[in-house]
Design a protein around this motif. Sequence first.
Motif, PDB file in Angstrom:
ATOM      1  N   ASP A  35      67.166 -31.306 -40.043  1.00  0.00           N
ATOM      2  CA  ASP A  35      67.552 -32.662 -40.436  1.00  0.00           C
ATOM      3  C   ASP A  35      68.994 -32.951 -40.038  1.00  0.00           C
ATOM      4  O   ASP A  35      69.308 -34.050 -39.581  1.00  0.00           O
ATOM      5  N   ARG A  36      69.874 -31.973 -40.286  1.00  0.00           N
ATOM      6  CA  ARG A  36      71.290 -32.136 -39.959  1.00  0.00           C
ATOM      7  C   ARG A  36      71.845 -30.826 -39.421  1.00  0.00           C
ATOM      8  O   ARG A  36      71.366 -29.750 -39.779  1.00  0.00           O
ATOM      9  N   ILE A  37      72.867 -30.940 -38.588  1.00  0.00           N
ATOM     10  CA  ILE A  37      73.555 -29.781 -38.032  1.00  0.00           C
ATOM     11  C   ILE A  37      75.049 -29.951 -38.269  1.00  0.00           C
ATOM     12  O   ILE A  37      75.608 -31.035 -38.054  1.00  0.00           O
ATOM     13  N   PHE A  38      75.699 -28.891 -38.720  1.00  0.00           N
ATOM     14  CA  PHE A  38      77.146 -28.852 -38.873  1.00  0.00           C
ATOM     15  C   PHE A  38      77.696 -27.692 -38.053  1.00  0.00           C
ATOM     16  O   PHE A  38      77.019 -26.662 -37.895  1.00  0.00           O
ATOM     17  N   VAL A  39      78.912 -27.836 -37.540  1.00  0.00           N
ATOM     18  CA  VAL A  39      79.521 -26.829 -36.672  1.00  0.00           C
ATOM     19  C   VAL A  39      80.661 -26.133 -37.418  1.00  0.00           C
ATOM     20  O   VAL A  39      81.641 -26.784 -37.801  1.00  0.00           O
ATOM     21  N   VAL A  40      80.502 -24.837 -37.628  1.00  0.00           N
ATOM     22  CA  VAL A  40      81.510 -24.068 -38.367  1.00  0.00           C
ATOM     23  C   VAL A  40      82.457 -23.392 -37.373  1.00  0.00           C
ATOM     24  O   VAL A  40      82.499 -22.174 -37.209  1.00  0.00           O
ATOM     25  N   TYR A  41      83.166 -24.236 -36.660  1.00  0.00           N
ATOM     26  CA  TYR A  41      84.299 -23.872 -35.816  1.00  0.00           C
ATOM     27  C   TYR A  41      85.413 -24.855 -36.150  1.00  0.00           C
ATOM     28  O   TYR A  41      85.132 -26.031 -36.461  1.00  0.00           O
ATOM     29  N   ALA A  42      86.654 -24.417 -36.044  1.00  0.00           N
ATOM     30  CA  ALA A  42      87.775 -25.340 -35.969  1.00  0.00           C
ATOM     31  C   ALA A  42      88.015 -25.615 -34.478  1.00  0.00           C
ATOM     32  O   ALA A  42      87.127 -25.383 -33.664  1.00  0.00           O
ATOM     33  N   ASP A  43      89.212 -26.087 -34.113  1.00  0.00           N
ATOM     34  CA  ASP A  43      89.457 -26.355 -32.692  1.00  0.00           C
ATOM     35  C   ASP A  43      89.383 -25.070 -31.863  1.00  0.00           C
ATOM     36  O   ASP A  43      88.863 -25.059 -30.750  1.00  0.00           O
ATOM     37  N   CYS A  44      89.928 -23.980 -32.396  1.00  0.00           N
ATOM     38  CA  CYS A  44      89.771 -22.644 -31.802  1.00  0.00           C
ATOM     39  C   CYS A  44      90.183 -22.558 -30.330  1.00  0.00           C
ATOM     40  O   CYS A  44      89.493 -21.937 -29.521  1.00  0.00           O
ATOM     41  N   GLY A  45      91.279 -23.234 -29.993  1.00  0.00           N
ATOM     42  CA  GLY A  45      91.801 -23.121 -28.642  1.00  0.00           C
ATOM     43  C   GLY A  45      91.134 -23.991 -27.602  1.00  0.00           C
ATOM     44  O   GLY A  45      91.404 -23.834 -26.405  1.00  0.00           O
ATOM     45  N   THR A  46      90.276 -24.927 -28.035  1.00  0.00           N
ATOM     46  CA  THR A  46      89.564 -25.771 -27.060  1.00  0.00           C
ATOM     47  C   THR A  46      90.359 -27.009 -26.665  1.00  0.00           C
ATOM     48  O   THR A  46      89.880 -27.820 -25.857  1.00  0.00           O
ATOM     49  N   GLY A  47      91.534 -27.194 -27.227  1.00  0.00           N
ATOM     50  CA  GLY A  47      92.376 -28.320 -26.856  1.00  0.00           C
ATOM     51  C   GLY A  47      91.773 -29.675 -27.169  1.00  0.00           C
ATOM     52  O   GLY A  47      91.975 -30.644 -26.429  1.00  0.00           O
ATOM     53  N   GLY A  48      91.018 -29.757 -28.266  1.00  0.00           N
ATOM     54  CA  GLY A  48      90.396 -31.016 -28.657  1.00  0.00           C
ATOM     55  C   GLY A  48      89.041 -31.278 -28.033  1.00  0.00           C
ATOM     56  O   GLY A  48      88.354 -32.235 -28.411  1.00  0.00           O
ATOM     57  N   LEU A  49      88.631 -30.443 -27.089  1.00  0.00           N
ATOM     58  CA  LEU A  49      87.353 -30.674 -26.412  1.00  0.00           C
ATOM     59  C   LEU A  49      86.167 -30.485 -27.343  1.00  0.00           C
ATOM     60  O   LEU A  49      85.171 -31.212 -27.252  1.00  0.00           O
ATOM     61  N   LEU A  50      86.253 -29.504 -28.242  1.00  0.00           N
ATOM     62  CA  LEU A  50      85.141 -29.288 -29.170  1.00  0.00           C
ATOM     63  C   LEU A  50      85.012 -30.464 -30.131  1.00  0.00           C
ATOM     64  O   LEU A  50      83.902 -30.930 -30.408  1.00  0.00           O
TER      65      LEU A  50
END
Length: 217
Positions: A83-98
């Motif tokens: 029904d829903r998906i959540f992402v358990v990452y912070a930015d983690c070095g992706t420079g805002g791309l995530l």
Amino acid sequence: MTITPDLPVSSDVLTAEGLAPSGKGRILLIACGALAREILDLKSRNGWDHLDLACLPAILHNFPEKITGAVRDAVARHRGAYDRIFVVYADCGTGGLLQAACAEMGVEMVAGPHCYAFFDGVDRFAERGEVTSFFLTDFLVRQFDAFVWKPLGLDRHPELREMYFGNYETLVYLAQVDDPALTAKAEAQAERLGLRFERRLTGYGDLAATMTDWAGR
């Protein structure tokens, strides 16, 4: 001391391979493998049986340019089953791309620059401004050789230690659980790096509040 449930896989497997979802929940958490113990413990303690967990390989943190694509692929692969998906990452070095990718896909992610910040508390971490500190979590203490020592070549060339860590002063161990054995390992790792040692018992920090919010949706 917080007791985490037995993991279905080892820390070594979480580093290299991640963890597949069971397919039992109606909400899926797509997470970094380094957070599996903490997520499963919160899930167990709160009876959140409607949450399911899929973990990407934790070693992606050594290749942050690959994280966004891996999360995109995981969301696409599992979207039809939940029904829903959540992402358990912070930015983690992706420079805002995530963050941009999650907004595009219509899924929420954990706030903050990295897991050190959300374990310590994002606002508190920012206020400290500890630019000369090197941080470890419980998982990274367990997997120090796989994430730090070997990738930097220190197992083969220990003389490189000063080049990599010469500008650091302190190894700060952000402890999720009060475990004397993990503390002893972290202190030994600080000694290997030639850094002062500091331990903070953070618990799960902002991760607990975020998961509580998501579980109630």
